[in-house]
Design an enzyme around this catalytic site. Structure first.
Site, mmCIF file in Angstrom:
data_model
loop_
_atom_site.group_PDB
_atom_site.id
_atom_site.type_symbol
_atom_site.label_atom_id
_atom_site.label_comp_id
_atom_site.label_asym_id
_atom_site.label_seq_id
_atom_site.Cartn_x
_atom_site.Cartn_y
_atom_site.Cartn_z
ATOM 1 C CG ASP A 44 39.031 40.178 34.329
ATOM 2 O OD1 ASP A 44 38.152 39.328 34.134
ATOM 3 O OD2 ASP A 44 40.014 39.821 34.794
ATOM 4 C CB SER A 45 34.009 40.132 31.052
ATOM 5 O OG SER A 45 33.334 40.503 31.885
ATOM 6 C CG ASP A 83 37.090 40.181 37.980
ATOM 7 O OD1 ASP A 83 37.545 39.297 38.873
ATOM 8 O OD2 ASP A 83 36.705 39.871 36.865
ATOM 9 C CE LYS A 113 35.101 37.217 39.190
ATOM 10 N NZ LYS A 113 36.269 36.851 38.513
ATOM 11 C CD GLU A 115 40.569 35.173 36.152
ATOM 12 O OE1 GLU A 115 41.323 34.462 35.611
ATOM 13 O OE2 GLU A 115 39.691 35.661 35.380
ATOM 14 C CD GLU A 182 34.736 31.726 33.035
ATOM 15 O OE1 GLU A 182 35.096 32.555 34.144
ATOM 16 O OE2 GLU A 182 34.655 31.890 31.952
HETATM 17 O O1 KIV Z 1 35.106 39.026 34.242
HETATM 18 C C1 KIV Z 1 33.989 38.540 34.302
HETATM 19 O O2 KIV Z 1 32.863 38.914 33.849
HETATM 20 C C2 KIV Z 1 33.911 37.312 35.257
HETATM 21 C C3 KIV Z 1 32.641 36.401 35.013
HETATM 22 C C4 KIV Z 1 32.911 35.393 33.800
HETATM 23 C C5 KIV Z 1 32.580 35.438 36.200
HETATM 24 O O3 KIV Z 1 34.977 37.073 35.808
#
Ligand code: KIV
Length: 278
Positions: A44-45, A83, A113, A115, A182
Site C-alpha cells: 500500500d506504499s 497488501d 498481508k 498490518e 518494520e
Molecule cells: O506497503 C509496503 O510497501 C510495505 C512494506 C514497507 C513492507 O508494507
C-alpha cells in the site's frame, strides 16, 4: 515455476535468505521477477510512491486490486502478496475475509498481508480458515502510525520489545506464513527470528531476519519525497529517466525524431494514385 508459501518457509529451514521487493505494475513486476526476487509485495506504499498521496490510509481496495492483477500478470516465478489497505479490514474487521478473497480470486495474488491492529489475530485466523495465506506485519505499521508511541522505531525498551515478541508468537499461532518486521532494533528482530518457525522479513530490522524487503521505488532512486534511513539506493533510475526524457525532448524540438526508422510509409504507386484525387 511459481514459488509457493511452503517453498518460502522451506528457505528459512535451509537458512537461505528470502528476497522481497514491492512492485505496483506490469512492467516493474516483469523486471523484479526477471531478477529472481522470491516475493513481490503489492504494497500500500503505492499510495505514496505511485499515487502521490500523503498517507497509505488513502488508497482504496479497488486501486490495490487493479494493480495487484497487473503485478500477477507480469510475474512467473515470484510469490505475489497483496497488501490489504486500511479501508479493507481495519475500519470494519468483518470485511477482512471478503477483501482477502478479492486479492486472491479477482487479482490472482497468492497471499495477503495485514498490518498489526487490535483485531488482527481474529481477522488472520478467519482468512487462513478460508485457505488464503496471510503474512503479518509488526513494528512500525503506517496504517495506524498515529496509535504508536514514541519514535518510528518500535521495541526500543523492555515493554515494547516484549510486546513485539508476543505479537510475533501470536501471529504464528494464528496461522501466518511469515511476518514483516518494520523499524525494529536488530537485537529484537534477531530474538523474534530465532523464536518463531515462520520467516521474518525485515525492513529497517537488521541483518538477522530471514529475508529483507524494500520499496522498489526507494531502492531504484525513483521516489524523491523522502528516503528513510534503512533504504539503500542501488541504482539511480530517476537521473537515467530524466536524461532519456531530455534527449527525447531535444530530438523532437530539432526534428531528429521520428526518423524514417520510426515512421510508416505508403507504397509510391498507391501514393501517386492518391495524389491524382487531390
Ligand atoms: O506497503 C509496503 O510497501 C510495505 C512494506 C514497507 C513492507 O508494507
Amino acid at each position: 515455476m511459481r514459488l509457493t508459501v511452503s517453498s518460502i518457509i522451506e528457505k528459512k529451514k535451509n537458512k537461505e535468505k528470502i528476497t522481497m521487493l514491492t512492485a505496483y505494475d506490469f512492467s516493474f513486476s516483469t523486471m523484479v521477477d526477471a531478477a529472481g526476487i522470491d516475493i513481490i509485495l503489492v504494497g500500500d506504499s503505492m499510495a505514496n510512491v505511485i499515487l502521490g498521496m500523503d498517507s497509505t490510509t488513502e488508497i482504496s481496495l479497488d486501486e490495490m486490486i487493479n494493480h495487484s492483477a497487473a503485478v500477477v500478470k507480469g510475474s512467473e516465478r515470484a510469490l505475489v502478496v497483496g497488501d490489504m489497505p486500511y479501508c479493507s479490514y481495519q475500519i470494519n474487521p468483518d470485511d477482512a475475509v471478503d477483501s482477502a478473497h478479492r486479492f486472491f480470486h479477482d487479482a490472482g495474488c497468492h497471499a495477503v498481508k495485514l498490518e498489526w491492529f487490535d483485531d488482527v489475530l481474529k481477522a488472520t485466523a478467519q482468512i487462513v480458515h478460508h485457505n488464503i495465506p496471510v503474512m503479518g506485519h509488526i513494528g512500525f505499521t503506517p496504517q495506524t502510525a498515529d496509535k504508536l508511541v514514541g519514535s518510528k522505531v518500535q521495541g526500543k525498551d523492555i515493554e515494547t520489545a516484549h510486546r513485539l515478541i508476543e505479537q510475533a508468537r501470536a501471529l504464528e499461532a494464528a496461522g501466518c506464513f511469515g511476518i514483516v518486521l518494520e523499524c525494529v532494533p536488530w537485537q529484537i528482530a534477531k530474538i523474534i527470528t530465532e523464536d518463531i518457525q515462520i520467516p521474518t522479513i525485515g525492513i529497517g530490522a537488521g541483518v538477522h531476519c530471514d529475508g529483507q524487503v524494500l520499496v522498489l521505488n526507494d531502492m531504484l532512486g525513483l521516489f524523491k519525497r523522502f528516503t528513510p534511513k534503512f533504504v539503500k539506493i542501488y541504482e539511480d533510475l530517476f537521473s537515467a529517466a530524466v536524461s532519456g526524457i531530455q534527449k527525447y525532448a531535444d530530438e523532437v524540438r530539432s526534428g531528429a525524431f521520428p526518423s524514417e526508422k520510426e515512421s510508416f510509409s505508403m507504397n509510391e504507386e498507391e501514393f501517386n494514385k492518391l495524389k491524382e484525387f487531390l
